[in-house]
Design a protein around this motif. Structure first.
Motif, short mmCIF file in Angstrom:
data_model
loop_
_atom_site.label_atom_id
_atom_site.label_comp_id
_atom_site.label_asym_id
_atom_site.label_seq_id
_atom_site.Cartn_x
_atom_site.Cartn_y
_atom_site.Cartn_z
N ALA A 1 0.83 -1.21 0.00
CA ALA A 1 0.00 0.00 0.00
C ALA A 1 0.86 1.26 0.00
N ILE A 2 1.95 1.26 0.76
CA ILE A 2 2.80 2.45 0.83
C ILE A 2 3.58 2.66 -0.47
N VAL A 3 4.10 1.59 -1.06
CA VAL A 3 4.78 1.72 -2.36
C VAL A 3 3.80 2.29 -3.39
N SER A 4 2.59 1.77 -3.39
CA SER A 4 1.55 2.26 -4.30
C SER A 4 1.24 3.73 -4.04
N ALA A 5 1.14 4.11 -2.76
CA ALA A 5 0.84 5.51 -2.41
C ALA A 5 1.96 6.44 -2.88
N LEU A 6 3.20 6.01 -2.74
CA LEU A 6 4.32 6.84 -3.20
C LEU A 6 4.26 7.05 -4.71
N LEU A 7 3.94 5.99 -5.44
CA LEU A 7 3.78 6.11 -6.89
C LEU A 7 2.59 7.04 -7.21
N GLY A 8 1.52 6.90 -6.45
CA GLY A 8 0.35 7.76 -6.64
C GLY A 8 0.66 9.23 -6.38
N ILE A 9 1.49 9.50 -5.39
CA ILE A 9 1.88 10.88 -5.08
C ILE A 9 2.66 11.47 -6.26
N ILE A 10 3.57 10.70 -6.80
CA ILE A 10 4.34 11.16 -7.97
C ILE A 10 3.39 11.44 -9.13
N TYR A 11 2.46 10.52 -9.38
CA TYR A 11 1.48 10.73 -10.45
C TYR A 11 0.68 12.00 -10.22
N ASN A 12 0.18 12.19 -8.99
CA ASN A 12 -0.64 13.37 -8.69
C ASN A 12 0.14 14.66 -8.90
N LEU A 13 1.40 14.68 -8.52
CA LEU A 13 2.20 15.88 -8.75
C LEU A 13 2.37 16.15 -10.24
N ILE A 14 2.60 15.11 -11.01
CA ILE A 14 2.71 15.26 -12.47
C ILE A 14 1.36 15.71 -13.04
N PHE A 15 0.29 15.08 -12.58
CA PHE A 15 -1.05 15.41 -13.08
C PHE A 15 -1.38 16.88 -12.82
N MET A 16 -1.18 17.31 -11.57
CA MET A 16 -1.59 18.68 -11.20
C MET A 16 -0.63 19.75 -11.71
N ASN A 17 0.59 19.39 -12.05
CA ASN A 17 1.53 20.40 -12.54
C ASN A 17 1.68 20.42 -14.05
N PHE A 18 1.42 19.29 -14.73
CA PHE A 18 1.66 19.23 -16.16
C PHE A 18 0.44 18.82 -16.98
N ILE A 19 -0.29 17.81 -16.55
CA ILE A 19 -1.42 17.31 -17.33
C ILE A 19 -2.63 18.23 -17.19
N GLU A 20 -2.98 18.58 -15.96
CA GLU A 20 -4.15 19.42 -15.69
C GLU A 20 -3.80 20.45 -14.63
N PRO A 21 -3.04 21.49 -15.00
CA PRO A 21 -2.60 22.48 -14.01
C PRO A 21 -3.76 23.23 -13.34
N GLU A 22 -4.90 23.26 -13.95
CA GLU A 22 -6.06 23.96 -13.38
C GLU A 22 -6.94 23.05 -12.52
N PHE A 23 -6.49 21.85 -12.26
CA PHE A 23 -7.29 20.87 -11.51
C PHE A 23 -7.76 21.41 -10.17
N MET A 24 -6.86 21.96 -9.36
CA MET A 24 -7.25 22.44 -8.03
C MET A 24 -8.21 23.61 -8.13
N ASN A 25 -8.02 24.50 -9.10
CA ASN A 25 -8.96 25.61 -9.28
C ASN A 25 -10.34 25.09 -9.69
N GLN A 26 -10.36 24.09 -10.58
CA GLN A 26 -11.63 23.50 -10.99
C GLN A 26 -12.34 22.83 -9.82
N MET A 27 -11.57 22.12 -8.99
CA MET A 27 -12.16 21.49 -7.81
C MET A 27 -12.72 22.54 -6.85
#
Length: 173
Positions: A82-108
């Motif tokens: 679960a922790i290895v998966s969470a670490l990978l998920g954190i990396i994905y979320n940072l990439i998602f929110m900074n590069f794929i969908e930078p407006e994600f937090m504003n939209q939320m």
């Protein structure tokens, strides 16, 4: 010592598998345009993937160790996955929110403000809630919450699976 290496490789391999499965689920939600909806089906699918992959990881560890596993080993492996998966998920979320969908937090935030307005909250209440939401949505806090939540659910799942699958040398006699 053989078990130690095996448990680490099991945690890493199945943790990466769970992380990739979770990323795939989130990308599918994004592609379908439901990533802002907090859809219960996406959450359920992610939780089911977590259950299945943790149980498979524990079962794999047991099979490569002469069909023996203690409850403690099960919990260690499940939480590790679960922790290895969470670490990978954190990396994905940072990439998602900074590069794929930078407006994600504003939209939320916009979506949440609409929901608060529908609840007839005052402007003062909405501003206080926005401030609180901004504080708790910082990368550091969301990462910490993600790791703690993953460890908790990993513990619960693996504790149950470990109680069911436990088999030690003393059990054989």
């Amino acid at each position: 010592m053989e078990n130690q290496v095996s448990s680490k490789s099991t945690m890493l391999n199945y943790g990466l598998l769970l992380g990739v499965a979770s990323i795939f689920i989130n990308l599918a939600a994004y592609a379908l345009g439901i990533h802002l909806d907090q859809d219960w089906r996406i959450g359920t699918l992610g939780f089911l993937a977590m259950i299945v992959i943790i149980v498979l990881g524990i079962r794999n560890f047991k099979s490569v160790n002469n069909n023996l596993i203690t409850w403690g080993q099960s919990v260690k492996i499940g939480v590790g996955i679960a922790i290895v998966s969470a670490l990978l998920g954190i990396i994905y979320n940072l990439i998602f929110m900074n590069f794929i969908e930078p407006e994600f937090m504003n939209q939320m935030m916009e979506k949440q403000v609409v929901a608060w307005e529908e609840l007839n909250m005052t402007e003062e209440q909405i501003e206080a809630s926005k401030s609180m939401m901004e504080t708790f949505s910082s990368p550091g806090i969301t990462s910490a919450i993600g790791i703690v939540a993953a460890a908790f659910f990993g513990f619960v799942i693996s504790a149950i699976a470990g109680a069911i699958m436990k088999r030690t040398e003393e059990d054989q006699y």
